[in-house]
Structure formats: structure tokens, C-alpha cells
Scaffold this motif. Structure first.
Motif, PDB file in Angstrom:
ATOM      1  N   LYS A  33       0.831  -1.201   0.000  1.00 20.87           N
ATOM      2  CA  LYS A  33       0.000   0.000   0.000  1.00 20.87           C
ATOM      3  C   LYS A  33       0.872   1.260   0.000  1.00 20.87           C
ATOM      4  O   LYS A  33       0.506   2.281  -0.600  1.00 20.87           O
ATOM      5  CB  LYS A  33      -0.942  -0.004   1.200  1.00 20.87           C
ATOM      6  CG  LYS A  33      -2.119  -0.964   1.058  1.00 20.87           C
ATOM      7  CD  LYS A  33      -3.001  -0.577  -0.132  1.00 20.87           C
ATOM      8  CE  LYS A  33      -4.195  -1.486  -0.274  1.00 20.87           C
ATOM      9  NZ  LYS A  33      -5.037  -1.110  -1.459  1.00 20.87           N
ATOM     10  N   GLU A  53       2.045   1.587  -3.544  1.00 21.80           N
ATOM     11  CA  GLU A  53       0.906   2.023  -4.354  1.00 21.80           C
ATOM     12  C   GLU A  53       0.665   3.519  -4.176  1.00 21.80           C
ATOM     13  O   GLU A  53       0.487   4.255  -5.165  1.00 21.80           O
ATOM     14  CB  GLU A  53      -0.340   1.248  -3.955  1.00 21.80           C
ATOM     15  CG  GLU A  53      -1.597   1.643  -4.724  1.00 21.80           C
ATOM     16  CD  GLU A  53      -2.853   1.014  -4.154  1.00 21.80           C
ATOM     17  OE1 GLU A  53      -3.442   0.143  -4.824  1.00 21.80           O
ATOM     18  OE2 GLU A  53      -3.255   1.398  -3.034  1.00 21.80           O
ATOM     19  N   ILE A  69       0.957   6.356  -7.137  1.00 16.20           N
ATOM     20  CA  ILE A  69      -0.192   7.192  -7.478  1.00 16.20           C
ATOM     21  C   ILE A  69       0.153   8.671  -7.324  1.00 16.20           C
ATOM     22  O   ILE A  69      -0.247   9.508  -8.148  1.00 16.20           O
ATOM     23  CB  ILE A  69      -1.405   6.806  -6.606  1.00 16.20           C
ATOM     24  CG1 ILE A  69      -1.954   5.439  -7.057  1.00 16.20           C
ATOM     25  CG2 ILE A  69      -2.504   7.863  -6.684  1.00 16.20           C
ATOM     26  CD1 ILE A  69      -3.078   4.908  -6.198  1.00 16.20           C
ATOM     27  N   HIS A 115      -2.870   0.100 -14.271  1.00 16.83           N
ATOM     28  CA  HIS A 115      -3.809  -0.160 -13.178  1.00 16.83           C
ATOM     29  C   HIS A 115      -3.726   0.949 -12.126  1.00 16.83           C
ATOM     30  O   HIS A 115      -4.750   1.425 -11.617  1.00 16.83           O
ATOM     31  CB  HIS A 115      -3.497  -1.516 -12.543  1.00 16.83           C
ATOM     32  CG  HIS A 115      -4.387  -1.892 -11.396  1.00 16.83           C
ATOM     33  ND1 HIS A 115      -5.644  -2.429 -11.573  1.00 16.83           N
ATOM     34  CD2 HIS A 115      -4.208  -1.787 -10.045  1.00 16.83           C
ATOM     35  CE1 HIS A 115      -6.197  -2.656 -10.392  1.00 16.83           C
ATOM     36  NE2 HIS A 115      -5.348  -2.273  -9.444  1.00 16.83           N
ATOM     37  N   LEU A 116      -2.512   1.378 -11.804  1.00 17.58           N
ATOM     38  CA  LEU A 116      -2.319   2.458 -10.834  1.00 17.58           C
ATOM     39  C   LEU A 116      -2.893   3.773 -11.357  1.00 17.58           C
ATOM     40  O   LEU A 116      -3.453   4.562 -10.589  1.00 17.58           O
ATOM     41  CB  LEU A 116      -0.831   2.611 -10.522  1.00 17.58           C
ATOM     42  CG  LEU A 116      -0.197   1.464  -9.718  1.00 17.58           C
ATOM     43  CD1 LEU A 116       1.331   1.537  -9.811  1.00 17.58           C
ATOM     44  CD2 LEU A 116      -0.640   1.505  -8.265  1.00 17.58           C
ATOM     45  N   CYS A 137      -5.440   4.015 -13.332  1.00 13.48           N
ATOM     46  CA  CYS A 137      -6.899   3.891 -13.164  1.00 13.48           C
ATOM     47  C   CYS A 137      -7.306   4.302 -11.754  1.00 13.48           C
ATOM     48  O   CYS A 137      -8.296   5.012 -11.553  1.00 13.48           O
ATOM     49  CB  CYS A 137      -7.346   2.455 -13.436  1.00 13.48           C
ATOM     50  SG  CYS A 137      -7.280   1.945 -15.165  1.00 13.48           S
ATOM     51  N   LYS A 138      -6.530   3.856 -10.770  1.00  6.22           N
ATOM     52  CA  LYS A 138      -6.822   4.210  -9.382  1.00  6.22           C
ATOM     53  C   LYS A 138      -6.591   5.702  -9.122  1.00  6.22           C
ATOM     54  O   LYS A 138      -7.338   6.341  -8.367  1.00  6.22           O
ATOM     55  CB  LYS A 138      -5.948   3.386  -8.438  1.00  6.22           C
ATOM     56  CG  LYS A 138      -6.389   1.949  -8.253  1.00  6.22           C
ATOM     57  CD  LYS A 138      -5.754   1.343  -7.007  1.00  6.22           C
ATOM     58  CE  LYS A 138      -6.446   0.059  -6.622  1.00  6.22           C
ATOM     59  NZ  LYS A 138      -6.000  -0.442  -5.295  1.00  6.22           N
ATOM     60  N   PHE A 173      -9.644   7.541 -10.712  1.00 13.99           N
ATOM     61  CA  PHE A 173     -10.993   6.997 -10.523  1.00 13.99           C
ATOM     62  C   PHE A 173     -11.895   8.035  -9.826  1.00 13.99           C
ATOM     63  O   PHE A 173     -11.455   8.761  -8.946  1.00 13.99           O
ATOM     64  CB  PHE A 173     -10.896   5.725  -9.668  1.00 13.99           C
ATOM     65  CG  PHE A 173     -12.213   5.041  -9.469  1.00 13.99           C
ATOM     66  CD1 PHE A 173     -12.711   4.189 -10.439  1.00 13.99           C
ATOM     67  CD2 PHE A 173     -12.972   5.272  -8.324  1.00 13.99           C
ATOM     68  CE1 PHE A 173     -13.938   3.563 -10.256  1.00 13.99           C
ATOM     69  CE2 PHE A 173     -14.198   4.662  -8.142  1.00 13.99           C
ATOM     70  CZ  PHE A 173     -14.682   3.805  -9.112  1.00 13.99           C
ATOM     71  N   TYR A 211       1.441  -7.695  -5.802  1.00 14.62           N
ATOM     72  CA  TYR A 211       0.396  -6.694  -6.074  1.00 14.62           C
ATOM     73  C   TYR A 211      -0.604  -7.222  -7.092  1.00 14.62           C
ATOM     74  O   TYR A 211      -1.827  -7.055  -6.940  1.00 14.62           O
ATOM     75  CB  TYR A 211       1.042  -5.404  -6.569  1.00 14.62           C
ATOM     76  CG  TYR A 211       0.085  -4.240  -6.683  1.00 14.62           C
ATOM     77  CD1 TYR A 211      -0.401  -3.601  -5.542  1.00 14.62           C
ATOM     78  CD2 TYR A 211      -0.331  -3.775  -7.924  1.00 14.62           C
ATOM     79  CE1 TYR A 211      -1.272  -2.522  -5.637  1.00 14.62           C
ATOM     80  CE2 TYR A 211      -1.205  -2.695  -8.027  1.00 14.62           C
ATOM     81  CZ  TYR A 211      -1.669  -2.084  -6.888  1.00 14.62           C
ATOM     82  OH  TYR A 211      -2.547  -1.017  -6.989  1.00 14.62           O
ATOM     83  N   GLU A 260      -4.433  -7.584  -6.104  1.00 15.53           N
ATOM     84  CA  GLU A 260      -5.418  -6.783  -6.826  1.00 15.53           C
ATOM     85  C   GLU A 260      -6.176  -7.586  -7.883  1.00 15.53           C
ATOM     86  O   GLU A 260      -7.088  -7.055  -8.518  1.00 15.53           O
ATOM     87  CB  GLU A 260      -4.712  -5.606  -7.507  1.00 15.53           C
ATOM     88  CG  GLU A 260      -4.089  -4.599  -6.546  1.00 15.53           C
ATOM     89  CD  GLU A 260      -5.127  -3.694  -5.906  1.00 15.53           C
ATOM     90  OE1 GLU A 260      -5.906  -3.069  -6.644  1.00 15.53           O
ATOM     91  OE2 GLU A 260      -5.154  -3.624  -4.662  1.00 15.53           O
TER      92      GLU A 260
END
Length: 301
Positions: free
Chosen positions: A10, A13, A17, A45-46, A48-49, A52, A197, A201
Motif C-alpha cells: 500500500k 501504491e 499514485i 492499473h495504478l 486507473c486508481k 478513478f 500486487y 489486486e
């Protein structure tokens, strides 16, 4: 009194981000370099987060050598369709047709190095001022020198001695006309972090990463997949092996390993026990001790 703590995944991540959002804040025309490999999939993917519930506000750039795994191209097209993002494809074959690149010949010919010209032309054509990639510092000694924000001059070249300090996670994206940045949000991740990860995920990845039977030949201490782009040498014989790939690239230089890891859990266990870097099966990295750094100085990823 409750305590607030993050797992190491986390924390990684959150850091990635933060870097992605900094890129969007500092640059006008950013893009994500998408190879179809696990690292660029994680970066996507990151992203997208990071944005979002909105869609990723930047295009994906894929440099197509023309010698890609068919599975990689199919996965790329499916993901782009699911995310609803713009895809920019730079074609190495078009660069060759235009005389911008020259096809390699000989026993170990590959199109991998030819990607540099196509990438730089694509960046210039679309006026990209920041290209996010999935490189990690643990992959290779040249990449260990990278900053999060990697400055490139107006020729697209990388000078390891001309990089900005990044104290306290302060990123300097200032540049002159014609210059751009490569940005690496997952620089501090390891291969194990990536797989943990992906497992946590439940991120979709190409089937090539899982063990499956494939026709291969043994060359330069690795199992190369048989394809129309590889000419067999007199001493080589096609064998059918249970193979998976730890890294994906041009089909002519991406070697596989014998493995029965056909699930994410098994891959994590296999990576934990491995004593060889994932790029140990990439023949383009074996051309010289400084092959990666030499290519990066020319404008490589």
C-alpha cells in the motif's frame, strides 16, 4: 486509540499514485508507455486508481516491433477496449519502410534496438512531454540510476550525470523546448512486489506469464519460442516444453524458463525462490555489459 499503518504494498501504491498525479499536474501532454508486460500493466492499473472514477486522462503508447507475441497484442487491444482509453501505436516496420531504421541481419538479428527511433518519432509526432514507463530500479544496473522524473534532452537522450535531485519527493518537471521526461512511478518496486500486487489486486495479465506447453529451442542458455522470425541453426532442434516467461518483449529475444507455475500463487513462490534476475533471459541485455545503458543514452525506454 486506533493506529494507522500501511502494508509495504500500500505504501508503494500510494507513492506511485502520487507520482502519476504529479505528472498530470506538471505536464501538458503525458502518456503511458505500454508494452503489454506486467510492469506497464501495473502502471496502467495504478493510473486507473489515480483518476478513478474518471477514465485515464492520457493515451497509451505501444511501440510495435512487428515481432510481438500474438498474445500480447490481443491482450493490449482487449485492455484498451475495456478502459476506453486512446491507443497510439508506433510501428517499427513503418520506420524501416521510411528509411528511418535499418533491419538488423545476422545470427542474432533483432528489432528490439530499432524501437528507439520509432519511440522518439512517436513522442515528437504527438508532442508528448512526459512518458510514464514501468521500469524498476531492481531490474538492471543502468535502471538503478534512474530518478522518478528522468530528464531527456531535445534529442531524446538520457545523461545519468544531468538528472535533477528529488529530495523529499519534490519533482522538478521544468524543461526547455523540445525536451521531455520519462517518468517511472514504480521505480522502488521489486519483481516480487509486482507479483504480490498483481495477486492481491487480481490484475489480468497475458497468458504468457503462466506455464504452458510451447515449442522452443535452446539458444544462449535460454528457451526461445519458435516463430517465423527465428531461423534454426544446424545444431538446434525444436522441443516441446512446459514454459513460462518472466518478462515480455520482442519474441526473437525473450527467453522462457521451464516451469509448472500456472497460477499467480505458484508464480509468487517461484519468484521468491529464484536467484536469477528476470532479465537474465533477455538476449538483448547480453550483447555487452553496458548494453542497457548504451541504449538508454540513445533514447531507449
Amino acid at each position: 486509540m486506533s493506529s494507522y499503518s500501511l502494508s509495504h504494498l500500500k505504501e508503494l501504491e500510494a507513492e506511485a499514485i502520487y507520482v502519476i498525479r504529479e505528472v498530470f499536474a506538471q505536464f501538458e501532454r503525458p502518456a503511458i508507455l505500454f508494452s503489454g508486460g506486467k510492469d506497464s500493466i501495473v502502471v496502467t492499473h495504478l493510473a486507473c486508481k489515480a483518476f478513478f472514477p474518471a477514465k485515464i486522462p492520457m493515451p497509451l503508447i505501444h511501440i510495435d516491433t512487428g515481432h510481438n507475441f500474438p498474445e500480447t497484442i490481443a491482450f493490449r487491444d482487449q485492455l484498451v477496449n475495456e478502459l476506453g482509453v486512446q491507443l497510439i501505436v508506433g510501428s517499427v516496420q513503418e520506420s524501416i519502410n521510411k528509411g528511418r531504421s535499418r533491419e538488423e541481419t545476422g545470427r542474432n538479428a533483432s528489432r528490439n534496438a530499432l524501437q528507439t527511433v520509432t519511440l522518439l518519432d512517436t513522442i515528437e509526432e504527438h508532442r508528448i512531454d512526459a512518458a510514464l514507463g514501468g521500469a524498476r530500479r531492481d531490474e538492471e544496473k543502468a535502471r538503478a540510476k534512474e530518478r522518478f522524473f528522468s530528464h531527456r534532452d531535445d534529442f531524446g537522450q538520457w545523461d545519468p550525470k544531468n538528472q535533477r535531485p528529488e529530495l523529499w519527493n519534490l519533482f522538478n518537471g521544468r524543461k526547455n523546448q523540445g525536451e521531455h521526461f520519462r517518468v517511472f512511478p514504480i521505480s522502488n518496486w521489486t519483481e516480487m512486489d509486482i507479483w504480490q500486487y498483481i495477486l492481491t489486486e487480481d490484475i489480468a495479465i497475458p497468458s504468457l506469464y503462466f506455464a504452458h506447453h510451447r515449442d522452443v529451442i535452446y539458444r544462449d542458455d535460454t528457451w526461445l519460442p519458435v516463430s517465423e522470425y527465428i531461423s534454426l541453426r544446424d545444431e538446434e532442434r525444436v522441443e516441446r516444453k512446459l514454459i513460462r516467461f518472466r518478462t515480455l518483449g520482442d519474441i526473437t529475444i525473450t527467453g522462457g524458463i521451464e516451469s509448472d507455475a500456472d497460477t499467480l500463487d505458484k508464480i509468487v513462490l517461484e519468484v521468491a525462490a529464484s536467484r536469477q534476475t528476470e532479465r537474465g533471459n533477455r538476449s538483448d541485455d547480453k550483447r555487452s555489459e553496458t548494453s542497457m545503458e548504451d541504449r538508454k543514452k540513445q533514447g531507449y525506454f
